[in-house]
Scaffold this motif. Structure first.
Motif, PDB file in Angstrom:
ATOM      1  N   THR A  58       0.878  -1.195  -0.006  1.00  0.00           N
ATOM      2  CA  THR A  58       0.060  -0.124   0.032  1.00  0.00           C
ATOM      3  C   THR A  58       0.962   1.184   0.104  1.00  0.00           C
ATOM      4  O   THR A  58       1.969   1.446   0.187  1.00  0.00           O
ATOM      5  CB  THR A  58      -1.031  -0.015   1.158  1.00  0.00           C
ATOM      6  N   ILE A  59       0.291   2.468  -0.141  1.00  0.00           N
ATOM      7  CA  ILE A  59       0.980   3.562  -0.058  1.00  0.00           C
ATOM      8  C   ILE A  59       1.413   3.628   1.140  1.00  0.00           C
ATOM      9  O   ILE A  59       2.745   4.387   1.349  1.00  0.00           O
ATOM     10  CB  ILE A  59      -0.014   4.849  -0.400  1.00  0.00           C
ATOM     11  N   GLN A  60       1.047   3.371   2.364  1.00  0.00           N
ATOM     12  CA  GLN A  60       1.668   3.326   3.827  1.00  0.00           C
ATOM     13  C   GLN A  60       2.979   2.706   3.712  1.00  0.00           C
ATOM     14  O   GLN A  60       4.003   3.178   4.171  1.00  0.00           O
ATOM     15  CB  GLN A  60       0.742   2.619   4.533  1.00  0.00           C
ATOM     16  N   LEU A 118       7.237   9.690  -3.315  1.00  0.00           N
ATOM     17  CA  LEU A 118       5.934   9.408  -4.151  1.00  0.00           C
ATOM     18  C   LEU A 118       6.119  10.217  -5.675  1.00  0.00           C
ATOM     19  O   LEU A 118       5.341   9.620  -6.556  1.00  0.00           O
ATOM     20  CB  LEU A 118       4.792  10.028  -3.708  1.00  0.00           C
ATOM     21  N   ALA A 119       6.592  11.555  -5.790  1.00  0.00           N
ATOM     22  CA  ALA A 119       7.028  12.121  -6.945  1.00  0.00           C
ATOM     23  C   ALA A 119       7.876  11.141  -7.871  1.00  0.00           C
ATOM     24  O   ALA A 119       7.491  11.197  -9.191  1.00  0.00           O
ATOM     25  CB  ALA A 119       7.529  13.459  -7.029  1.00  0.00           C
ATOM     26  N   PHE A 157      -3.400   1.683  -7.563  1.00  0.00           N
ATOM     27  CA  PHE A 157      -2.646   1.490  -6.425  1.00  0.00           C
ATOM     28  C   PHE A 157      -2.910   2.087  -5.197  1.00  0.00           C
ATOM     29  O   PHE A 157      -3.065   1.858  -4.054  1.00  0.00           O
ATOM     30  CB  PHE A 157      -1.217   1.445  -6.839  1.00  0.00           C
ATOM     31  N   LEU A 158      -3.514   3.289  -5.386  1.00  0.00           N
ATOM     32  CA  LEU A 158      -3.933   4.252  -4.364  1.00  0.00           C
ATOM     33  C   LEU A 158      -5.215   3.620  -3.678  1.00  0.00           C
ATOM     34  O   LEU A 158      -5.178   3.923  -2.602  1.00  0.00           O
ATOM     35  CB  LEU A 158      -3.960   5.825  -4.757  1.00  0.00           C
ATOM     36  N   THR A 163       6.094  -4.004   3.595  1.00  0.00           N
ATOM     37  CA  THR A 163       4.743  -4.428   3.751  1.00  0.00           C
ATOM     38  C   THR A 163       4.659  -5.654   4.774  1.00  0.00           C
ATOM     39  O   THR A 163       3.771  -5.957   5.686  1.00  0.00           O
ATOM     40  CB  THR A 163       4.365  -4.931   2.290  1.00  0.00           C
ATOM     41  N   GLU A 164       5.740  -6.427   4.769  1.00  0.00           N
ATOM     42  CA  GLU A 164       5.740  -7.829   5.327  1.00  0.00           C
ATOM     43  C   GLU A 164       5.907  -7.391   6.832  1.00  0.00           C
ATOM     44  O   GLU A 164       5.222  -8.196   7.860  1.00  0.00           O
ATOM     45  CB  GLU A 164       7.061  -8.561   4.931  1.00  0.00           C
TER      46      GLU A 164
END
Length: 72
Positions: free
Chosen positions: A5-7, A16-17, A33-34, A58-59
């Motif tokens: 995720t974005i997180q 992010l850019a 994705f967002l 993520t993991e």
């Protein structure tokens, strides 16, 4: 199923850019994705080593969530 995720991008301290054009170069839908994240396997399939730090985040997030659910 590991869903990035974005997180996770933020936790990996990715800009992010810079990530938006990366998604475009790899034919991945930034808005999708967002909205709902993306499978780690889809990111790995790009062959780009830059995805590994994000997948690690993520993991770690998923492990922490499982442990919290288990009451640890």
């Amino acid at each position: 199923m590991t869903r990035v995720t974005i997180q996770d991008l933020r936790a990996a301290r990715y800009c992010l850019a810079g990530v938006r054009p990366w998604f475009r170069r790899h034919g991945l839908d930034w808005q999708a994705f967002l909205d709902s994240g993306i499978e780690a396997d889809t990111l790995r399939a790009t062959g780009d080593a830059l995805v590994e730090p994000v997948i690690l985040q993520t993991e770690l997030r998923e492990t922490a969530a499982r442990e919290a659910d288990d009451g640890r």
